[in-house]
Design an enzyme around this catalytic site. Structure first.
Site, PDB file in Angstrom:
ATOM      1  N   ASP A  27       0.987  -1.152  -0.012  1.00  0.00           N
ATOM      2  CA  ASP A  27       0.166   0.036   0.136  1.00  0.00           C
ATOM      3  C   ASP A  27       0.950   1.304   0.003  1.00  0.00           C
ATOM      4  O   ASP A  27       1.890   1.235   0.561  1.00  0.00           O
ATOM      5  CB  ASP A  27      -0.726   0.065   1.061  1.00  0.00           C
ATOM      6  N   MET A  35       6.094   9.415  -3.397  1.00  0.00           N
ATOM      7  CA  MET A  35       5.572   8.503  -2.557  1.00  0.00           C
ATOM      8  C   MET A  35       6.118   8.970  -0.965  1.00  0.00           C
ATOM      9  O   MET A  35       7.415   9.183  -0.863  1.00  0.00           O
ATOM     10  CB  MET A  35       6.164   7.299  -2.783  1.00  0.00           C
ATOM     11  N   HIS A  54      -5.166   4.717   6.323  1.00  0.00           N
ATOM     12  CA  HIS A  54      -4.097   5.421   5.693  1.00  0.00           C
ATOM     13  C   HIS A  54      -2.802   5.483   6.235  1.00  0.00           C
ATOM     14  O   HIS A  54      -1.727   5.988   5.765  1.00  0.00           O
ATOM     15  CB  HIS A  54      -4.756   6.871   5.375  1.00  0.00           C
ATOM     16  N   ASP A  58      -3.021  -0.536   6.310  1.00  0.00           N
ATOM     17  CA  ASP A  58      -3.907  -0.801   5.278  1.00  0.00           C
ATOM     18  C   ASP A  58      -3.424  -1.954   4.283  1.00  0.00           C
ATOM     19  O   ASP A  58      -4.190  -2.742   3.864  1.00  0.00           O
ATOM     20  CB  ASP A  58      -3.957   0.383   4.478  1.00  0.00           C
TER      21      ASP A  58
END
Length: 173
Positions: free
Chosen positions: A7, A20, A146, A151
């Site tokens: 994730d 990212m 999140h 996740d």
């Protein structure tokens, strides 16, 4: 072959222009203890406040995160050490998550140890139940927050349920 559930949290829609910010990954096997989590410094001056807000981090916090080169090198070592055979990338939103992981691996390491193939967890579920209007997310035990590792863990739990309840053939190594 090991399934690696991933994730990604980012500060924008595409790698390179945006960054990212964090990612979590784990080998899908019953204990779900072979994990990797990292927070990465931005690679760009561009960022979308609403996108970053989803991860719960401020821009100032992200500037203190780890250098992406070091993170991706550590992740490559982890994949080699924790997976059995060829690792296989799987995610809830593989189109989004894989593009960031792939771009970062190639940009910082020169190759992607997870290869060029991935699967989408939601699509697997839809195929198993033969209904394109359903969602797998009720199969998670860990609620989505999140936090990329939490996740990924919830998604891995759902994948294990697909194996147990529906007989999905996956490698658990």
């Amino acid at each position: 072959m090991s399934c690696i559930m991933v994730d990604v949290e980012s500060d924008g829609p595409i790698p390179g222009d945006y960054s990212m910010i964090s990612f979590g990954a784990l080998v899908v096997e019953p204990s779900l203890t072979k994990t990797f989590y990292a927070q990465l410094q931005p690679i760009s001056d561009k960022w979308i406040p609403e996108a970053l807000q989803i991860s719960g981090f401020t821009r100032e916090e992200t500037l203190a995160f780890e250098e992406p080169q070091a993170v991706m090198e550590k992740f490559a070592v982890c994949i080699e050490a924790e997976s059995s055979g060829r690792p296989f990338f799987i995610a809830d939103n593989n189109g989004f998550d894989w593009q960031f992981i792939n771009w970062y691996f190639y940009h910082f390491c020169g190759n992607n140890p997870l290869g060029h193939t991935s699967s989408n967890l939601g699509s697997l579920y839809k195929g198993l139940v033969k209904d394109t209007f359903v969602n797998f997310k009720h199969l998670r035990k860990t609620a989505p927050t999140h936090n990329a590792l939490e996740d990924a863990k919830g998604n891995a739990e759902a994948l294990l349920q697909l194996k147990q309840e529906f007989g999905l053939k996956i490698s658990l190594k």
